[in-house]
Design a protein around this motif. Structure first.
Motif, PDB file in Angstrom:
ATOM      1  N   THR A 141       0.812  -1.176  -0.257  1.00 52.14           N
ATOM      2  CA  THR A 141      -0.216  -0.200  -0.235  1.00 52.14           C
ATOM      3  C   THR A 141       1.007   1.214  -0.167  1.00 52.14           C
ATOM      4  OG1 THR A 141      -0.197   0.393   2.651  1.00 52.14           O
ATOM      5  CG2 THR A 141      -1.417  -1.105   1.053  1.00 52.14           C
ATOM      6  N   HIS A 142       2.701   1.322  -0.480  1.00 50.13           N
ATOM      7  CA  HIS A 142       2.800   2.459  -0.180  1.00 50.13           C
ATOM      8  C   HIS A 142       2.467   3.507  -1.462  1.00 50.13           C
ATOM      9  CE1 HIS A 142       6.780   4.644  -0.906  1.00 50.13           C
ATOM     10  NE2 HIS A 142       6.878   3.795   0.341  1.00 50.13           N
ATOM     11  N   ALA A 143       3.274   4.026  -1.528  1.00 50.24           N
ATOM     12  CA  ALA A 143       2.937   5.068  -2.531  1.00 50.24           C
ATOM     13  C   ALA A 143       3.167   5.132  -4.145  1.00 50.24           C
ATOM     14  CB  ALA A 143       3.893   6.493  -2.372  1.00 50.24           C
ATOM     15  N   HIS A 144       4.941   4.199  -3.531  1.00 52.82           N
ATOM     16  CA  HIS A 144       5.253   3.820  -5.311  1.00 52.82           C
ATOM     17  C   HIS A 144       4.469   2.968  -5.326  1.00 52.82           C
ATOM     18  CE1 HIS A 144       8.365   6.326  -4.427  1.00 52.82           C
ATOM     19  NE2 HIS A 144       9.626   4.934  -3.340  1.00 52.82           N
ATOM     20  N   ALA A 145       3.571   1.344  -5.240  1.00 50.68           N
ATOM     21  CA  ALA A 145       2.792   0.281  -5.782  1.00 50.68           C
ATOM     22  C   ALA A 145       1.566   0.986  -6.044  1.00 50.68           C
ATOM     23  CB  ALA A 145       1.985  -0.601  -4.176  1.00 50.68           C
ATOM     24  N   VAL A 146       1.240   1.963  -5.520  1.00 55.96           N
ATOM     25  CA  VAL A 146       0.039   2.907  -5.716  1.00 55.96           C
ATOM     26  C   VAL A 146       0.307   3.338  -6.949  1.00 55.96           C
ATOM     27  CG1 VAL A 146      -1.184   4.644  -5.323  1.00 55.96           C
ATOM     28  CG2 VAL A 146      -1.329   3.061  -3.421  1.00 55.96           C
ATOM     29  N   SER A 147       1.706   4.406  -7.334  1.00 52.55           N
ATOM     30  CA  SER A 147       1.683   4.934  -9.017  1.00 52.55           C
ATOM     31  C   SER A 147       1.769   3.437  -9.519  1.00 52.55           C
ATOM     32  CB  SER A 147       2.626   5.548  -8.230  1.00 52.55           C
ATOM     33  OG  SER A 147       3.945   5.441  -8.272  1.00 52.55           O
ATOM     34  N   ILE A 148       2.600   2.719  -8.910  1.00 54.40           N
ATOM     35  CA  ILE A 148       2.894   1.317  -9.751  1.00 54.40           C
ATOM     36  C   ILE A 148       1.394   1.097 -10.744  1.00 54.40           C
ATOM     37  CG2 ILE A 148       3.449  -0.908 -10.621  1.00 54.40           C
ATOM     38  CD1 ILE A 148       6.054  -0.122  -8.398  1.00 54.40           C
ATOM     39  N   ARG A 149       0.818   1.089 -10.072  1.00 55.76           N
ATOM     40  CA  ARG A 149      -0.464   0.394 -10.301  1.00 55.76           C
ATOM     41  C   ARG A 149      -1.645   1.481 -11.290  1.00 55.76           C
ATOM     42  NH1 ARG A 149      -0.390  -2.281  -5.239  1.00 55.76           N
ATOM     43  NH2 ARG A 149      -1.310  -0.614  -4.017  1.00 55.76           N
ATOM     44  N   ALA A 150      -1.391   2.938 -10.905  1.00 56.56           N
ATOM     45  CA  ALA A 150      -2.100   3.684 -11.142  1.00 56.56           C
ATOM     46  C   ALA A 150      -2.042   3.473 -12.557  1.00 56.56           C
ATOM     47  CB  ALA A 150      -2.467   5.118  -9.905  1.00 56.56           C
ATOM     48  N   ASP A 151      -0.551   3.679 -13.216  1.00 56.97           N
ATOM     49  CA  ASP A 151      -0.311   4.390 -14.282  1.00 56.97           C
ATOM     50  C   ASP A 151       1.591   3.961 -14.861  1.00 56.97           C
ATOM     51  OD1 ASP A 151       1.492   5.767 -12.846  1.00 56.97           O
ATOM     52  OD2 ASP A 151       0.959   8.044 -12.756  1.00 56.97           O
ATOM     53  N   GLY A 152       1.937   2.746 -13.779  1.00 53.34           N
ATOM     54  CA  GLY A 152       3.109   2.681 -14.425  1.00 53.34           C
ATOM     55  C   GLY A 152       4.104   3.130 -14.201  1.00 53.34           C
ATOM     56  N   THR A 153       4.522   3.956 -12.849  1.00 53.39           N
ATOM     57  CA  THR A 153       5.264   5.164 -12.704  1.00 53.39           C
ATOM     58  C   THR A 153       5.667   5.569 -11.080  1.00 53.39           C
ATOM     59  OG1 THR A 153       4.423   6.568 -14.297  1.00 53.39           O
ATOM     60  CG2 THR A 153       6.105   7.587 -12.471  1.00 53.39           C
ATOM     61  N   ILE A 154       7.721   5.100 -10.829  1.00 57.86           N
ATOM     62  CA  ILE A 154       7.842   4.831  -9.833  1.00 57.86           C
ATOM     63  C   ILE A 154       8.688   6.861  -9.829  1.00 57.86           C
ATOM     64  CG2 ILE A 154       9.105   4.215  -8.225  1.00 57.86           C
ATOM     65  CD1 ILE A 154       9.499   1.527  -9.737  1.00 57.86           C
ATOM     66  N   TRP A 155       7.869   7.529  -8.503  1.00 63.97           N
ATOM     67  CA  TRP A 155       8.513   8.873  -9.097  1.00 63.97           C
ATOM     68  C   TRP A 155       9.952   8.804  -7.348  1.00 63.97           C
ATOM     69  CZ3 TRP A 155       6.536  12.079 -12.175  1.00 63.97           C
ATOM     70  CH2 TRP A 155       5.544  11.929 -12.985  1.00 63.97           C
ATOM     71  N   THR A 156      10.684   8.886  -7.568  1.00 64.30           N
ATOM     72  CA  THR A 156      11.695   8.883  -6.303  1.00 64.30           C
ATOM     73  C   THR A 156      12.944  10.198  -6.865  1.00 64.30           C
ATOM     74  OG1 THR A 156      13.825   8.058  -6.820  1.00 64.30           O
ATOM     75  CG2 THR A 156      11.804   6.952  -6.106  1.00 64.30           C
ATOM     76  N   ALA A 157      13.572  10.931  -6.256  1.00 66.13           N
ATOM     77  CA  ALA A 157      14.608  11.574  -6.388  1.00 66.13           C
ATOM     78  C   ALA A 157      16.330  11.572  -6.034  1.00 66.13           C
ATOM     79  CB  ALA A 157      14.638  13.149  -5.056  1.00 66.13           C
ATOM     80  N   THR A 158      15.943   9.738  -5.977  1.00 67.40           N
ATOM     81  CA  THR A 158      17.201   8.899  -5.834  1.00 67.40           C
ATOM     82  C   THR A 158      18.586   9.196  -7.021  1.00 67.40           C
ATOM     83  OG1 THR A 158      16.176   7.160  -6.877  1.00 67.40           O
ATOM     84  CG2 THR A 158      16.108   7.703  -4.323  1.00 67.40           C
TER      85      THR A 158
END
Length: 282
Positions: A141-158
């Motif tokens: 349920t982490h934000a990364h998993a949510v965005s992966i499910r929503a639009d296939g994207t992982i957002w970071t500043a890494t």
């Protein structure tokens, strides 16, 4: 391992707490499963616990001699909440405490680092688990998993920084050893998976394992901080964005042998995790 009395698992419905409680009960140990709603957890005694409600603390501690500590989520200064409870725990007869911290936060550092610093003076046996970032961040349920499910994207500043992502099951396995071995570790334990991966690598592995395209989008630090601020308190958002920036600078580019050394088996790889968990079926 040795037989224990009763372990209070705080956050027993969470990512590591649920797995720790399950492993303890499977091994025959008594567990009090603490959560705000005293949610039933198989094989345990559910108890009500709220970090911000001291009236729940003594009842939760009744009859326990060991405690697994999950800090209050989203709290930028957990020491102010946790330390009064830890003094109560010691007075109530708890002699071993295992704290979940982070590989990014050293003893005496910000947030839970201050609790880490206080622990050795409070308990005769203790451990601080300092896992790297969870593999389950991409499947739960982490934000990364949510965005992966929503639009296939992982957002970071890494940027291209790498992380030794670790499976929550491996964290729980180490937690059980820290709680039940004859002697407490009395140290901090940095936990990683078997390899350091960039978020670009993570996106590629998910794409290959699931046949669904996933991409890593690199954000400037300020944009990442602002994005997180929309989801959580500003102080906590800034701290997480700072961790991304540190990753970009190489702070998490490491692997350790801790899981292998304490459990006798190698940590699970991210590809192996995706055979059982994906962003679409977790």
């Amino acid at each position: 391992m040795t037989t224990t009395g009763t372990t209070l698992v705080i956050g027993a419905t969470g990512t590591t707490g649920s797995r720790t409680a399950a492993r303890l009960t499977a091994a025959g140990h008594r567990v009090r499963a603490a959560s705000r709603q005293a949610t039933p957890v198989p094989g345990t005694e559910p108890v009500t616990f709220d970090w911000y409600d001291p009236a729940t603390h003594l009842d939760a501690l009744d009859g326990t001699d060991r405690v697994y500590l999950l800090p209050p989520l989203g709290e930028s200064d957990p020491a102010q909440v946790m330390l009064p409870f830890l003094h109560r725990a010691r007075a109530a007869g708890v002699h071993r405490a295992v704290l979940l911290s982070s590989s990014a936060i050293a003893r005496g550092g910000p947030a839970v680092g201050m609790v880490h610093q206080a622990l050795p003076d409070l308990f005769e046996q203790w451990a601080v688990l300092r896992p790297s970032w969870f593999m389950q961040n991409f499947t739960g349920t982490h934000a990364h998993a949510v965005s992966i499910r929503a639009d296939g994207t992982i957002w970071t500043a890494t940027g291209s920084g790498r992380v030794g992502f670790v499976d929550a099951e491996d964290i729980a396995a180490v937690a059980v050893h820290a709680l039940t071995d004859e002697h407490g570790p009395n140290t901090d334990l940095i936990l990683t998976g078997p390899e350091a991966l960039s978020y670009d690598d993570i996106a590629t592995i998910i794409t290959e394992a699931t046949d669904r395209p996933v991409a890593h989008r690199r954000l400037p630090y300020e944009h990442m901080r602002d994005r997180l601020t929309a989801l959580m308190p500003v102080e906590f958002a800034a701290m997480l964005a700072d961790m991304d920036r540190a990753i970009a600078e190489g702070s998490e580019d490491r692997v350790t042998d801790t899981v292998q050394r304490l459990t006798g088996r190698p940590p699970r790889s991210f590809r192996a995790l995706l055979e059982k968990e994906t962003p679409w079926n977790d």
